[in-house]
Structure formats: structure tokens, C-alpha cells
Design a protein around this motif. Sequence first.
Motif, PDB file in Angstrom:
ATOM      1  N   GLY A   1       0.878  -1.291  -0.070  1.00  0.00           N
ATOM      2  CA  GLY A   1      -0.081  -0.066   0.048  1.00  0.00           C
ATOM      3  C   GLY A   1       0.991   1.271   0.140  1.00  0.00           C
ATOM      4  N   VAL A   2       0.368   2.442  -0.487  1.00  0.00           N
ATOM      5  CA  VAL A   2       0.904   3.614  -0.256  1.00  0.00           C
ATOM      6  C   VAL A   2       0.426   4.604   0.598  1.00  0.00           C
ATOM      7  CG1 VAL A   2       1.203   5.730  -1.907  1.00  0.00           C
ATOM      8  CG2 VAL A   2       1.141   3.359  -2.989  1.00  0.00           C
ATOM      9  N   GLY A   3       1.254   4.905   1.456  1.00  0.00           N
ATOM     10  CA  GLY A   3       0.862   6.008   2.439  1.00  0.00           C
ATOM     11  C   GLY A   3       1.783   7.355   2.228  1.00  0.00           C
ATOM     12  N   GLY A   4       2.051   7.911   3.474  1.00  0.00           N
ATOM     13  CA  GLY A   4       2.376   9.414   3.376  1.00  0.00           C
ATOM     14  C   GLY A   4       1.244  10.235   3.435  1.00  0.00           C
ATOM     15  N   HIS A   5       1.988  11.753   3.380  1.00  0.00           N
ATOM     16  CA  HIS A   5       1.042  12.742   3.352  1.00  0.00           C
ATOM     17  C   HIS A   5       0.745  13.318   1.910  1.00  0.00           C
ATOM     18  CE1 HIS A   5      -0.538  16.470   4.615  1.00  0.00           C
ATOM     19  NE2 HIS A   5       0.521  17.335   3.965  1.00  0.00           N
ATOM     20  N   CYS A   6       1.715  12.997   1.013  1.00  0.00           N
ATOM     21  CA  CYS A   6       1.702  13.346  -0.357  1.00  0.00           C
ATOM     22  C   CYS A   6       0.917  12.433  -1.324  1.00  0.00           C
ATOM     23  CB  CYS A   6       3.147  13.946  -0.702  1.00  0.00           C
ATOM     24  SG  CYS A   6       4.004  15.094   0.208  1.00  0.00           S
ATOM     25  N   LEU A   7       1.532  11.405  -1.515  1.00  0.00           N
ATOM     26  CA  LEU A   7       1.029  10.663  -2.567  1.00  0.00           C
ATOM     27  C   LEU A   7      -0.561  10.317  -2.529  1.00  0.00           C
ATOM     28  CD1 LEU A   7       4.117  10.575  -3.387  1.00  0.00           C
ATOM     29  CD2 LEU A   7       3.763   7.934  -4.023  1.00  0.00           C
TER      30      LEU A   7
END
Length: 476
Positions: free
Chosen positions: A284-290
Motif C-alpha cells: 500500500g501507499v502511505g504518507g502525506h503527499c501521494l
Amino acid sequence: MATDLSDLIRERGHIRKIGVIGMGYVGIPSAVLFAKVPGIEKVYGFQRNSSSSGYKIRMLNEGTNPLKGEEPGLDDLLADVVSQKIFECTDDFSKISECDAITIAIQTPFKDPRDLIPDLSALEDGIRQTGKNLIPGMLVVLESTITPGTTVGRAREILEESGLIAGQDFALAHAPERVMVGRLIQNIQEHDRVVGGIDEISTKRAIELYQPILTKGKIIPMSATAAEVTKTAENTFRDLQIAAANQLALYCEAMGVNFYDVRSGIDSLKGDGITRAILWPGAGVGGHCLTKDTYHLERGIELAGISTLDFPKDHESLFTLARHVNDFMPCHMLHLVSQGLKCVGKKVSGSRIAILGFSFLPNTDDARNTPTEQFYKMCVEHGAVARIHDPWVREYPGISLSSDIEPVLEDADVLVLMTAHRMYYSLDYNWVKKVMRPFPVLVDGRNIVDPDVLIQAGFVYEGIGRGDKNSYQSDV
């Protein structure tokens, strides 16, 4: 007497005092790098003294980095500029008026993940604080990722409530951050810096601010709106590339082949004009931007658009479709868990699941929009008992975390690798097998382990993109 912005800037002279609003993953490293520039007399880090983040003020003024995880160079730089009294963190926003330049690096999270509308309230508050203390000749730069059209639109409107006019009384620009947690200092110094002013004078003044902190990177000047599109588009394209890898991995699983063999084969085609850059699939993709920048870019059509978008009718955007694929990957991880448990005659309901890794990036404490949260909640909803280990993340609202790995693994039916922390590569999986229940299942969401080694050790193996190995079980 000064008659225009050029005259006002000329009268102020070189930038000597800088304010950085927002002491987070962008603001802190930016502030200490500004403070190391020759000729800079003072850098203020502005931070609200709130119950959730006020502790940063004390820590920073003691020269202690409040960011956890591995950030090469940051601790030493911070201690140095604090000891020299060049950098100071404060909640006194009136000191903005002492500065020649202000940068604003405040997050723009979703108000509600279900409606995908960015919450600009904190950013607007930072802009408003700047406007209240704005003085002629000052430079204001937005570093936060924002919807294209925000700098020349809403941000400008708020700042001009001061009675000063952007482009006439003060300079205004957008210079988006381009950093990755775990290498903040390196990224700021070595990545090219996109700088977009609302006019040529604003762009020139912003270049003066950023040029001295670059070691390898170069300045790329453009308009403010083009800079906004650049930042949102570069993250959208990365998200699209990850989605392509994830979808190909799902195809490989369905066809019983190894994604990594396929990737190597595709990547082997070299030559002029040939580009076959394939990223890695994952849990999965996380973080504030993507997780949100695609929606910033999409909304830019309305906010910054000057003509009607020409696009295939009744078709979903390629970019938002990619978001859906990446958001699906924690669901697929649960599918792999279920598939592995089925091999040993078990179901998700009633099983004990050990989840390794909560942050969205390896070797950091950054858990913003982490896919592990979604995966954990789905496990619980399906009746499993789930426990989480992370060596860096100490606490998270509503979720219990452990920094001790053995209690998490003890009597677990399934081990799920969600984050590629360095320590997980060197785990003794023979010991892990002894700690877990008989006939253990391992689900690898980050290509951390060698499937053959784990299968020989007696694990049922499941891995993203490993159609050649999934559900294999040795006789051990």
C-alpha cells in the motif's frame, strides 16, 4: 522614496532574517539549512504552542530533534545552529515582522478521507498570521503542497487583507518541498528546486532565498501556478507508476509467475528513446503527499482552469484510477492472509496476526496515512486478533503498538510484513517459527524475505507478485 516592489526589495537589501512557519518534516530541516547560510543573522521557527505539538518548541530550543527515525545530518546541524543562537523556535508570531522572508510549510490533510477534500484551515491560519505581521518588501513563500491556483488565489487574498498588495508591496511565490522522510537534509540540498513567483520580481527574490542552500540541485524558475502543477503532478505520476507495478504484480499472481523476473526482463531492454522504468509493488501507499496530491491536481482544473478540459467523456481519470489501485493493496494483503490460512485449514476469524511495521516508510516514525492502519482495521473487522510491532512509531491514536517484537509474534498464526524496516531483513526466521504457532503463515508485502528460505523453514508463504511461490508449503 520607494515606488514599486523592486525599490522596496533594494532598500531591504540581502535576506538576513528568515521565518519558517511549521516545525515538521519540511520546516525543521529547511530552517537549520537556512541558518547555516553565510550572512544569515537569524532564523525563527514558528510553531503553535498547542497540546499536540507545543513540545517541539522546548525540544528545538534545547537543540534536540523532535523527529524520530534516521535523519542523517539533521541532529548535528540543529545542535550547531542552536548553540550559535542563529536558530530559535517560538510561538510569538509577531516576530514575523522582523523577517525579510517567510516560508510556510504546513500540512494540508484531508478533512475527511471519504470526501477527499483537503483541509486548508491550518495553512490558511499560517498565511493569516503572516498577513497580520506583513511589512513592505517582505518575501512570502508557500512550500505546502496545494491545489493549483491557490497561490495567486486564496493565499494572495488572505495576505492582501493586510492592506498590502502582492507584487507591489511584497513578493509572493510557491516553492514546493520535494523531500522524502529519512533523507530530508540530502533532498533539500541536492534536489532541483522549483521556484514560481506571481511575477518576475517575486521569482527572483525567492531564488535568492533558496540558491544558497543547494549543493547539487539547481533552480528551475516558472510561474506560481506552474510550480503548483509541477509538485502535484510529480507525486501523481509516482503514484501512477506504483499503481502500474501493483497491477502487474496482481496479474503475475493470477498467472502463477514471478513479478520480479518479469520486471528484470522488461528493464533489460535498453537503447536510445527506450524508457521502461518500473517501480516496486507493495502492501500500500502511505504518507502525506501521494495519498492526496492526485486530488489537488484534479481540483486544479476548476481552481486554476482558464478553459474547458477536453477529455474522454464518462471515463474516470487515469490518475484517480491509479489511486484506487494503490488504496486496494491493503485489501489484497488480507486476501493473501486468507489464502495462506486456508492452506493450513484456518480462517481469518479467530486467527492471531502479527503485523510488522506501522510507519509507511522504512526506518522512520512517519505514520501519516499508513496502509498498515487500514490493514489492521480490516483484520479486526474480520474477527482476527491483530498485534503490531514497529521499532520507531511509539504511539498512534486508537491503536496499540509495541516496540518489543517477541510478544507480537508469540502464538501468532500469521506474520505480515507491512514495512521494510531494516531489522526485518535480519530477523532469525527459524526463531520466529518457534515463537509462532505450528504451521505458520508469512505474508510478505515488501519483498523482504527469500521465499525459498522461508518455505524450507516450514512457513506457508504468500507474497505480492510471487505467483510462482504463493501458497507453497514444505513438508517441514
